[in-house]
Design a protein around this motif. Structure first.
Motif, PDB file in Angstrom:
ATOM      1  N   CYS A  19      14.013 -27.514 -29.532  1.00  0.00           N
ATOM      2  CA  CYS A  19      13.470 -28.222 -28.368  1.00  0.00           C
ATOM      3  C   CYS A  19      13.701 -29.732 -28.511  1.00  0.00           C
ATOM      4  O   CYS A  19      13.187 -30.366 -29.434  1.00  0.00           O
ATOM      5  N   CYS A  22      10.481 -31.923 -28.338  1.00  0.00           N
ATOM      6  CA  CYS A  22       9.745 -31.978 -29.616  1.00  0.00           C
ATOM      7  C   CYS A  22      10.474 -32.917 -30.577  1.00  0.00           C
ATOM      8  O   CYS A  22       9.844 -33.719 -31.268  1.00  0.00           O
ATOM      9  N   HIS A  64       4.652 -28.097 -29.319  1.00  0.00           N
ATOM     10  CA  HIS A  64       5.422 -27.389 -28.300  1.00  0.00           C
ATOM     11  C   HIS A  64       4.508 -26.553 -27.413  1.00  0.00           C
ATOM     12  O   HIS A  64       3.949 -25.551 -27.845  1.00  0.00           O
ATOM     13  N   HIS A 110       9.447 -27.099 -22.143  1.00  0.00           N
ATOM     14  CA  HIS A 110       8.401 -27.854 -22.851  1.00  0.00           C
ATOM     15  C   HIS A 110       7.666 -28.604 -21.747  1.00  0.00           C
ATOM     16  O   HIS A 110       8.330 -29.233 -20.902  1.00  0.00           O
TER      17      HIS A 110
END
Ligand SMILES: [Zn+2]
Length: 160
Positions: A19, A22, A64, A110
């Motif tokens: 991600c 993140c 997350h 996300h």
């Protein structure tokens, strides 16, 4: 006609694997944009990409999370209130005709909300702006940095 499916990589992203949001946590400049609001729940970035001045994204900053429904009520409310603080600063600085708030996450799952100013001369009156239009082009860097400073000042002036 072949049936389309969500790609396998999307399920990995949904689980937080790879991600980018993140990975960029804590950065002041994510490349995509420059942070002008550092909140307790959200960081909000003014977009460097695209031709729409004032286009920003509020990103959940604690781990997350995919859906806002995963958050306890106080954290979900905090995320939304900080997103609105950013929206109010954009309204004050750029005086758009309308602001759009889009919480989608279909490409990057996300929790984040796109804040999209709509101006009288944009080419899609009465409709959402397509993302290929939103992401096309680039903001002039000098103006972007000036807008970041102006938005930070408005956010600070409105701080509770
Ligand atoms: Zn993430």
């Amino acid at each position: 006609m072949t049936e389309e499916r969500w790609p396998g990589s999307w399920y990995e992203l949904k689980a937080g694997k790879g991600c980018g949001m993140c990975a960029n946590r804590g950065l002041e400049d994510s490349g995509w944009g420059v942070r002008f609001l550092e909140g307790g729940h959200a960081d909000v970035f003014l977009g460097r990409s695209g031709v729409v001045r004032g286009y920003a994204v509020a990103i959940w900053k604690h781990g997350h999370v995919v859906e806002p429904t995963e958050l306890p009520a106080d954290q979900a409310a905090g995320f939304w209130l900080e997103t609105l603080r950013a929206g109010a600063a954009i309204e004050g600085h750029l005086r758009p005709l309308k602001l759009n708030y889009l919480t989608l996450g279909n490409a990057l799952p996300h929790l984040h909300t796109h804040i999209v100013p709509r101006f009288a001369d944009d080419p899609f009156p009465g409709r959402p702006l397509p993302f290929d239009f939103l992401d096309d082009g680039r903001q002039p860097e000098e103006r972007l940095q000036a807008d970041v400073l102006a938005l930070r000042a408005m956010v600070d002036a409105a701080a509770p």
